[in-house]
Design a protein around this motif. Sequence first.
Motif, PDB file in Angstrom:
ATOM      1  N   ASN A  27       0.835  -1.243   0.034  1.00 56.35           N
ATOM      2  CA  ASN A  27      -0.018   0.188  -0.106  1.00 56.35           C
ATOM      3  C   ASN A  27       0.985   1.384   0.045  1.00 56.35           C
ATOM      4  O   ASN A  27       0.638   2.140  -0.564  1.00 56.35           O
ATOM      5  CB  ASN A  27      -1.053   0.105   1.290  1.00 56.35           C
ATOM      6  N   ILE A  28       1.902   0.971   0.629  1.00 59.84           N
ATOM      7  CA  ILE A  28       2.843   2.271   0.768  1.00 59.84           C
ATOM      8  C   ILE A  28       3.330   2.769  -0.342  1.00 59.84           C
ATOM      9  O   ILE A  28       3.262   3.700  -1.011  1.00 59.84           O
ATOM     10  CB  ILE A  28       3.828   2.115   1.666  1.00 59.84           C
ATOM     11  N   LEU A  29       3.939   1.847  -1.343  1.00 57.17           N
ATOM     12  CA  LEU A  29       4.190   1.805  -2.595  1.00 57.17           C
ATOM     13  C   LEU A  29       3.314   2.439  -3.527  1.00 57.17           C
ATOM     14  O   LEU A  29       3.503   3.294  -4.501  1.00 57.17           O
ATOM     15  CB  LEU A  29       4.714   0.472  -3.223  1.00 57.17           C
ATOM     16  N   ILE A  30       1.815   1.950  -3.337  1.00 58.19           N
ATOM     17  CA  ILE A  30       0.991   2.369  -4.335  1.00 58.19           C
ATOM     18  C   ILE A  30       0.727   3.786  -3.933  1.00 58.19           C
ATOM     19  O   ILE A  30       0.068   4.611  -4.751  1.00 58.19           O
ATOM     20  CB  ILE A  30      -0.435   1.357  -4.075  1.00 58.19           C
ATOM     21  N   ASN A  31       0.808   4.255  -2.804  1.00 60.46           N
ATOM     22  CA  ASN A  31       0.459   5.528  -2.259  1.00 60.46           C
ATOM     23  C   ASN A  31       1.430   6.533  -3.056  1.00 60.46           C
ATOM     24  O   ASN A  31       1.162   7.570  -3.311  1.00 60.46           O
ATOM     25  CB  ASN A  31       0.525   5.812  -0.746  1.00 60.46           C
ATOM     26  N   TYR A  32       2.777   5.935  -3.200  1.00 61.46           N
ATOM     27  CA  TYR A  32       3.738   6.636  -4.098  1.00 61.46           C
ATOM     28  C   TYR A  32       3.741   6.664  -5.290  1.00 61.46           C
ATOM     29  O   TYR A  32       4.739   6.943  -6.054  1.00 61.46           O
ATOM     30  CB  TYR A  32       5.048   6.229  -3.396  1.00 61.46           C
ATOM     31  N   GLU A  33       2.370   6.253  -5.603  1.00 59.96           N
ATOM     32  CA  GLU A  33       2.319   6.064  -7.203  1.00 59.96           C
ATOM     33  C   GLU A  33       3.532   5.230  -7.890  1.00 59.96           C
ATOM     34  O   GLU A  33       3.917   5.602  -8.859  1.00 59.96           O
ATOM     35  CB  GLU A  33       2.225   7.346  -8.039  1.00 59.96           C
ATOM     36  N   ALA A  34       3.546   4.024  -7.152  1.00 54.80           N
ATOM     37  CA  ALA A  34       4.528   3.131  -7.611  1.00 54.80           C
ATOM     38  C   ALA A  34       3.734   2.217  -8.484  1.00 54.80           C
ATOM     39  O   ALA A  34       2.742   1.820  -8.143  1.00 54.80           O
ATOM     40  CB  ALA A  34       5.360   2.567  -6.687  1.00 54.80           C
ATOM     41  N   GLN A  35       4.688   1.482  -9.774  1.00 52.16           N
ATOM     42  CA  GLN A  35       3.915   0.239 -10.185  1.00 52.16           C
ATOM     43  C   GLN A  35       4.612  -0.978 -10.048  1.00 52.16           C
ATOM     44  O   GLN A  35       5.898  -0.821 -10.399  1.00 52.16           O
ATOM     45  CB  GLN A  35       4.001   0.653 -11.827  1.00 52.16           C
ATOM     46  N   ILE A  36       4.215  -1.692  -9.267  1.00 49.20           N
ATOM     47  CA  ILE A  36       4.794  -2.966  -8.757  1.00 49.20           C
ATOM     48  C   ILE A  36       4.907  -3.831  -9.892  1.00 49.20           C
ATOM     49  O   ILE A  36       3.881  -4.164 -10.353  1.00 49.20           O
ATOM     50  CB  ILE A  36       4.038  -3.497  -7.378  1.00 49.20           C
ATOM     51  N   ILE A  71      12.000   7.925  -3.454  1.00 48.33           N
ATOM     52  CA  ILE A  71      12.765   6.913  -2.796  1.00 48.33           C
ATOM     53  C   ILE A  71      13.172   7.522  -1.450  1.00 48.33           C
ATOM     54  O   ILE A  71      13.252   6.747  -0.552  1.00 48.33           O
ATOM     55  CB  ILE A  71      14.085   6.825  -3.668  1.00 48.33           C
ATOM     56  N   TYR A  72      13.162   8.969  -1.422  1.00 45.64           N
ATOM     57  CA  TYR A  72      13.570   9.310   0.064  1.00 45.64           C
ATOM     58  C   TYR A  72      12.464   9.087   1.225  1.00 45.64           C
ATOM     59  O   TYR A  72      12.917   8.356   2.225  1.00 45.64           O
ATOM     60  CB  TYR A  72      13.967  10.780   0.147  1.00 45.64           C
ATOM     61  N   HIS A  73      11.234   9.235   0.726  1.00 44.31           N
ATOM     62  CA  HIS A  73      10.236   8.821   1.777  1.00 44.31           C
ATOM     63  C   HIS A  73      10.047   7.390   2.206  1.00 44.31           C
ATOM     64  O   HIS A  73      10.008   6.824   3.076  1.00 44.31           O
ATOM     65  CB  HIS A  73       9.035   9.336   1.154  1.00 44.31           C
ATOM     66  N   LEU A  74      10.253   6.594   0.858  1.00 37.81           N
ATOM     67  CA  LEU A  74      10.418   5.147   1.224  1.00 37.81           C
ATOM     68  C   LEU A  74      11.684   4.576   2.034  1.00 37.81           C
ATOM     69  O   LEU A  74      11.300   3.937   3.092  1.00 37.81           O
ATOM     70  CB  LEU A  74      10.416   4.534  -0.279  1.00 37.81           C
ATOM     71  N   ASP A  75      12.509   5.300   1.815  1.00 41.87           N
ATOM     72  CA  ASP A  75      13.866   4.678   2.757  1.00 41.87           C
ATOM     73  C   ASP A  75      13.486   5.413   4.103  1.00 41.87           C
ATOM     74  O   ASP A  75      13.819   4.464   5.046  1.00 41.87           O
ATOM     75  CB  ASP A  75      14.887   5.766   1.948  1.00 41.87           C
ATOM     76  N   LEU A  76      12.880   6.551   4.309  1.00 42.40           N
ATOM     77  CA  LEU A  76      12.423   6.829   5.854  1.00 42.40           C
ATOM     78  C   LEU A  76      11.501   5.807   6.436  1.00 42.40           C
ATOM     79  O   LEU A  76      12.027   5.334   7.477  1.00 42.40           O
ATOM     80  CB  LEU A  76      11.841   8.256   5.874  1.00 42.40           C
ATOM     81  N   LYS A  77      10.475   5.226   5.522  1.00 43.48           N
ATOM     82  CA  LYS A  77       9.723   4.477   6.192  1.00 43.48           C
ATOM     83  C   LYS A  77      10.426   3.001   6.462  1.00 43.48           C
ATOM     84  O   LYS A  77       9.992   2.710   7.703  1.00 43.48           O
ATOM     85  CB  LYS A  77       8.613   4.170   5.227  1.00 43.48           C
ATOM     86  N   LEU A  78      11.157   2.654   5.630  1.00 40.21           N
ATOM     87  CA  LEU A  78      11.809   1.451   5.850  1.00 40.21           C
ATOM     88  C   LEU A  78      12.916   1.322   7.005  1.00 40.21           C
ATOM     89  O   LEU A  78      12.929   0.574   7.834  1.00 40.21           O
ATOM     90  CB  LEU A  78      12.551   0.963   4.845  1.00 40.21           C
ATOM     91  N   LYS A  79      13.430   2.608   7.318  1.00 35.70           N
ATOM     92  CA  LYS A  79      14.365   2.651   8.475  1.00 35.70           C
ATOM     93  C   LYS A  79      13.523   2.706   9.614  1.00 35.70           C
ATOM     94  O   LYS A  79      13.943   2.377  10.850  1.00 35.70           O
ATOM     95  CB  LYS A  79      15.218   4.133   8.400  1.00 35.70           C
ATOM     96  N   GLN A  80      12.200   3.548  10.010  1.00 35.49           N
ATOM     97  CA  GLN A  80      11.632   3.525  11.076  1.00 35.49           C
ATOM     98  C   GLN A  80      11.018   2.106  11.444  1.00 35.49           C
ATOM     99  O   GLN A  80      10.740   2.175  12.751  1.00 35.49           O
ATOM    100  CB  GLN A  80      10.522   4.529  10.851  1.00 35.49           C
ATOM    101  N   ARG A  86      16.797  -5.563   7.781  1.00 32.64           N
ATOM    102  CA  ARG A  86      17.824  -5.046   6.769  1.00 32.64           C
ATOM    103  C   ARG A  86      17.135  -5.027   5.508  1.00 32.64           C
ATOM    104  O   ARG A  86      16.239  -5.532   5.486  1.00 32.64           O
ATOM    105  CB  ARG A  86      18.913  -5.809   6.854  1.00 32.64           C
ATOM    106  N   PHE A  87      17.435  -3.761   4.732  1.00 26.68           N
ATOM    107  CA  PHE A  87      16.944  -3.618   3.486  1.00 26.68           C
ATOM    108  C   PHE A  87      17.760  -3.112   2.381  1.00 26.68           C
ATOM    109  O   PHE A  87      18.668  -2.420   2.813  1.00 26.68           O
ATOM    110  CB  PHE A  87      15.604  -2.741   3.406  1.00 26.68           C
ATOM    111  N   ASN A  88      17.618  -3.018   1.133  1.00 24.13           N
ATOM    112  CA  ASN A  88      18.332  -2.321   0.030  1.00 24.13           C
ATOM    113  C   ASN A  88      17.459  -2.004  -1.101  1.00 24.13           C
ATOM    114  O   ASN A  88      16.332  -2.705  -1.174  1.00 24.13           O
ATOM    115  CB  ASN A  88      19.430  -3.180  -0.247  1.00 24.13           C
ATOM    116  N   ILE A  89      17.754  -0.822  -1.469  1.00 27.53           N
ATOM    117  CA  ILE A  89      17.014  -0.230  -2.707  1.00 27.53           C
ATOM    118  C   ILE A  89      17.933   0.067  -3.711  1.00 27.53           C
ATOM    119  O   ILE A  89      18.969   0.722  -3.700  1.00 27.53           O
ATOM    120  CB  ILE A  89      16.168   0.901  -2.368  1.00 27.53           C
TER     121      ILE A  89
END
Lengths: 111, 98
Positions: A27-36, A71-80, A86-89
């Motif tokens: 859902n987070i990705l879809i909110n950021y208008e990402a196409q999975i 990507i900056y916002h997604l990175d923040l979300k994954l860190k919190q 662990r994750f990587n983009i």
Amino acid sequence: MQYESIILLTPVLSDIQIKDSIKEYENILINYEAQIIYQEHWGLKKLSYKIENKYSAFYHYFEYKITPSKIYHLDLKLKQDERILRFNIIKMNKHAIIYSQNYRNKIIKNE
Amino acid sequence: MNKINNINEEDKNTDFKYLSQIKIYTKPQSKFCFFKKNNIKYIDYKSYDFLIKFLNPQGKILPRSITGTSKKFQKKLSIAIKRARHIAILPFISDELK
């Protein structure tokens, strides 16, 4: 721009919590208008070294298209998030895109 | 004559160490770049079985002088191995990797 990312979730979670957290990130990705484009759940795998006193983790693989500014916002979300060890983009260049397409075609053929 | 034969037999039983190492002459094998030969364009950092060929038993990256890969692909290989180490697919140090 196309990216791929791998998420390691703590093994302490139950199956239901795993599915919820993965749904949450969809859902987070879809909110950021990402196409999975593609998702893969590798399940519980043994880590090759100790992370936060844990020896195994749930791996999940995402492949998606997103505008680079998000990507900056997604990175923040994954860190919190504590559930994620662990994750990587990683940005995919044209050879990587071709490689993953062949990988997906092979899977579809096997099924 | 018997003495000489006895000495020869003794030689075989005792592990008689030669002073200088025996020179075994082998034809020098020409090294080649694995990636150029198989026309590989992208090194996947998620594949454990493929990356482990380029590591020694301690988990260190093998140098170009041994594997013979070209400079461009050695750089891509080391980046892929370091990414695999970050997500715990490959170990940083280990004693029995193979």
